[in-house]
Design an enzyme around this catalytic site. Structure first.
Site, PDB file in Angstrom:
ATOM      1  N   TYR A 160      80.868  24.057  70.083  1.00  0.00           N
ATOM      2  CA  TYR A 160      80.312  24.880  71.159  1.00  0.00           C
ATOM      3  C   TYR A 160      79.479  24.038  72.116  1.00  0.00           C
ATOM      4  CZ  TYR A 160      77.746  28.502  73.641  1.00  0.00           C
ATOM      5  OH  TYR A 160      77.217  29.283  74.632  1.00  0.00           O
ATOM      6  N   HIS A 186      75.234  29.598  86.372  1.00  0.00           N
ATOM      7  CA  HIS A 186      74.045  30.224  85.810  1.00  0.00           C
ATOM      8  C   HIS A 186      72.861  30.213  86.778  1.00  0.00           C
ATOM      9  CE1 HIS A 186      76.401  30.196  82.209  1.00  0.00           C
ATOM     10  NE2 HIS A 186      75.412  30.653  81.457  1.00  0.00           N
ATOM     11  N   ASN A 240      69.578  25.942  77.826  1.00  0.00           N
ATOM     12  CA  ASN A 240      69.273  26.709  76.619  1.00  0.00           C
ATOM     13  C   ASN A 240      67.830  26.470  76.210  1.00  0.00           C
ATOM     14  OD1 ASN A 240      71.966  27.155  74.187  1.00  0.00           O
ATOM     15  ND2 ASN A 240      71.519  28.201  76.080  1.00  0.00           N
ATOM     16  N   TYR A 245      28.571  51.847  75.356  1.00  0.00           N
ATOM     17  CA  TYR A 245      29.472  50.984  74.586  1.00  0.00           C
ATOM     18  C   TYR A 245      29.796  49.693  75.321  1.00  0.00           C
ATOM     19  CZ  TYR A 245      30.625  54.877  71.386  1.00  0.00           C
ATOM     20  OH  TYR A 245      30.592  55.881  70.459  1.00  0.00           O
ATOM     21  N   ARG A 249      26.723  47.353  74.406  1.00  0.00           N
ATOM     22  CA  ARG A 249      26.429  46.990  73.015  1.00  0.00           C
ATOM     23  C   ARG A 249      27.670  46.630  72.206  1.00  0.00           C
ATOM     24  NH1 ARG A 249      26.102  52.368  69.691  1.00  0.00           N
ATOM     25  NH2 ARG A 249      26.197  53.949  71.336  1.00  0.00           N
ATOM     26  N   PHE A 262      67.018  29.433  70.565  1.00  0.00           N
ATOM     27  CA  PHE A 262      66.697  29.725  71.960  1.00  0.00           C
ATOM     28  C   PHE A 262      66.140  31.126  72.159  1.00  0.00           C
ATOM     29  CE2 PHE A 262      71.342  30.288  71.284  1.00  0.00           C
ATOM     30  CZ  PHE A 262      71.345  31.680  71.221  1.00  0.00           C
ATOM     31  N   GLU A 271      75.789  38.325  73.305  1.00  0.00           N
ATOM     32  CA  GLU A 271      74.328  38.220  73.294  1.00  0.00           C
ATOM     33  C   GLU A 271      73.793  39.643  73.224  1.00  0.00           C
ATOM     34  OE1 GLU A 271      73.787  35.941  76.844  1.00  0.00           O
ATOM     35  OE2 GLU A 271      74.906  34.253  76.020  1.00  0.00           O
TER      36      GLU A 271
END
Length: 519
Positions: free
Chosen positions: A57, A87, A212, A296, A299, A348, A424
């Site tokens: 791959y 991409h 990646n 609040y 304190r 990844f 994915e």
């Protein structure tokens, strides 16, 4: 002379900030160079085998849903180039220079750890781009956080091959890279040439190795975390000043009371508050008053500020691991006998960061949330109330920031939209977590600035009583930038000035110069 950060050795979060913000030089560690060469030898062996070699791959297959498609040896270079091009789909506002530089450093670090199978030349080009101020234009949107930050990192890879846009930005001498400054849209090849560099032709696996990983979310998250840690200290200072302005009690910060609930962040905040509020004439003036308890927001500062600190301490641990992690896929492992094993996995995936950065946003937002409540108690601080509005609308601005933070604190990490035809099928959305955190940090800084400015006016009105030594120091540095408000004036410039005191660290340094180090 400051030494270079050596890539391939363990990085600290402050190393990243030094390179990203202050332009510190970088270099490849010689030990890492040897590991990179070994891994590359394993990839070259597969490439040399050509069409008769095993299908691996990212080396000789397609990507994502096309991972079962075998690619001819003659097309290996085109495969990597096409991957980076296809991409590069980022959209939205471009990242500022510190974020871009942080991404570049972390990408080089992953490659230098010796499991990516790239050539040394690729890492060296990335490092020289950092040293010579060549910065890719990286859009801020388009990543789903698995298979890592594909789109942003592809824009980084595009600049390495002389495509897309990059600019040459060298900081002024002694200066810093400002987050509000973005790489200009200049041709990458021209910017490389201006810096004396040449584009690289990607070989097998190198395109995939560039895109990646989690470097977008890790870089933005780290820069935001470090600023968040500084905001924690600033919140203690601003809260202490508000307590002085409101004649609050210091008894809730008693060491015995804090030890009875031993959360580490709570103990740290209480210790800071005791140091900040020591030797106060204002406190002495009402020590025996009839008031029983404060609100609040006064304190409970140790509990609230401290919880944020404890959450951020865990986020720091996650980021410290991540900046030194291998997030490539597949990863190359070379044994002592020289035999290589190339393993496909899921390093990844950004889920560890997505969860951590979502928590960080909530932790930082709480600093603004409680700050705004303290401001609300001080909006009466105006000379000639009625004719003058004073800080009334400053509190409204703070409320607006707090409300926006609440929306931004919706966790991105619980969402997942499958991509790549179901290959994915679970993604982290960690890039969205990082972007949200960055905005929450900005909002919180401005909210604290509003409190500091308002509390300073309150302390002024307690004269001739003097505040504590620490608060006197904080008040003095504020008054160097912002004059007392004797009548209504536009406050937006003052907010910017006071926020800059927090960002630069000038506020904390002024206080520590008088009372010692705050934790």
């Amino acid at each position: 002379m400051t030494t270079a950060v050596l890539v391939g050795r363990p990085l600290t979060l402050h190393d990243l900030e030094d390179v990203a913000v202050r332009g510190r030089a970088v270099a490849l560690d010689e030990g890492a160079r040897a590991l990179v060469l070994r891994a590359r030898t394993a990839v070259d062996a597969i490439t040399r085998a050509g069409d008769d070699g095993p299908a691996v791959y990212g080396v000789n297959t397609g990507f994502g849903a096309l991972s079962e498609t075998r690619i001819s040896a003659s097309d290996v270079r085109a495969l990597q180039r096409n991957l980076v091009r296809s991409h590069s789909t980022g959209i939205g506002t471009d990242l500022g220079l510190p974020a871009v530089r942080g991404i570049m450093l972390l990408r080089a670090q992953v490659l230098a750890l010796g499991h990516s199978g790239v050539r040394v030349e690729l890492i060296e080009l990335l490092l020289e781009m950092l040293n010579r101020g060549v910065h890719p234009r990286i859009p801020s949107q388009g990543s789903v956080g698995a298979s890592g930050d594909l789109a942003p990192l592809a824009h980084l890879g595009l600049a390495l091959i002389g495509e897309g846009e990059a600019s040459r930005d060298l900081p002024p001498k002694g200066g810093i890279y400002d987050a509000s400054t973005h790489p200009r849209a200049v041709n990458s090849a021209e910017s490389l040439r201006a810096a004396g560099l040449a584009p690289i032709v990607l070989e097998s696996k190198e395109g995939l190795a560039l895109i990646n990983g989690t470097q977008y979310m890790a870089a933005i998250g780290t820069l935001a975390l470090l600023e968040s840690e500084r905001l924690c200290v600033a919140a203690d200072v601003t809260g202490a000043m508000s307590l002085e302005a409101l004649k609050g009690s210091t008894r809730p910060f008693d060491e015995r009371l804090q030890a009875a609930r031993p959360h580490p962040g709570q103990a740290t905040v209480a210790r800071n508050l005791r140091s900040l509020l020591a030797t106060s004439e204002i406190a002495e003036s009402h020590r025996n008053c009839n008031k029983v308890q404060d609100a609040y927001s006064l304190r409970c500062m140790p509990s609230v500020h401290g919880a944020s600190r404890d959450a951020l301490a865990w986020v720091r641990q996650v980021l410290e691991r991540e900046v030194n992690s291998v997030t490539d896929n597949p990863s190359v492992f070379v044994g002592a006998d020289g035999e290589a094993d190339i393993i496909s996995g899921g390093n990844f995936h950004g889920q560890p960061l997505a969860l951590a950065l979502d928590l960080a946003a909530m932790a930082v937002a709480e600093l603004a949330n409680i700050s705004e409540r303290r401001v609300e108690q001080m909006v009466f601080l105006a000379a000639g109330s009625g004719l003058h509005s004073g800080f009334m609308i400053a509190q409204v601005a703070s409320a607006s920031l707090v409300s926006e933070n609440k929306v931004l604190c919706h966790p991105a990490s619980v969402d997942s939209i499958p991509s790549s035809a179901g290959k994915e099928d679970h993604v982290s959305m960690g890039s969205v977590s990082a972007k949200k955190l960055d905005q929450v940090v900005t909002n919180t800084r401005n909210a604290l600035a509003i409190e500091l400015m308002t509390a300073a006016a309150g302390v002024d009105q307690r004269a001739p009583l003097k505040p504590s030594t620490g608060i006197q120091a904080a008040l003095a540095v504020v008054r160097e930038k912002v004059a007392p408000m004797t009548e209504d004036r536009p406050l937006y410039r003052d907010i910017v000035q006071v926020a800059a005191l927090i960002t630069s660290g000038a506020l904390t340094r002024a206080v520590e110069a008088k009372i010692g180090k705050l934790d």
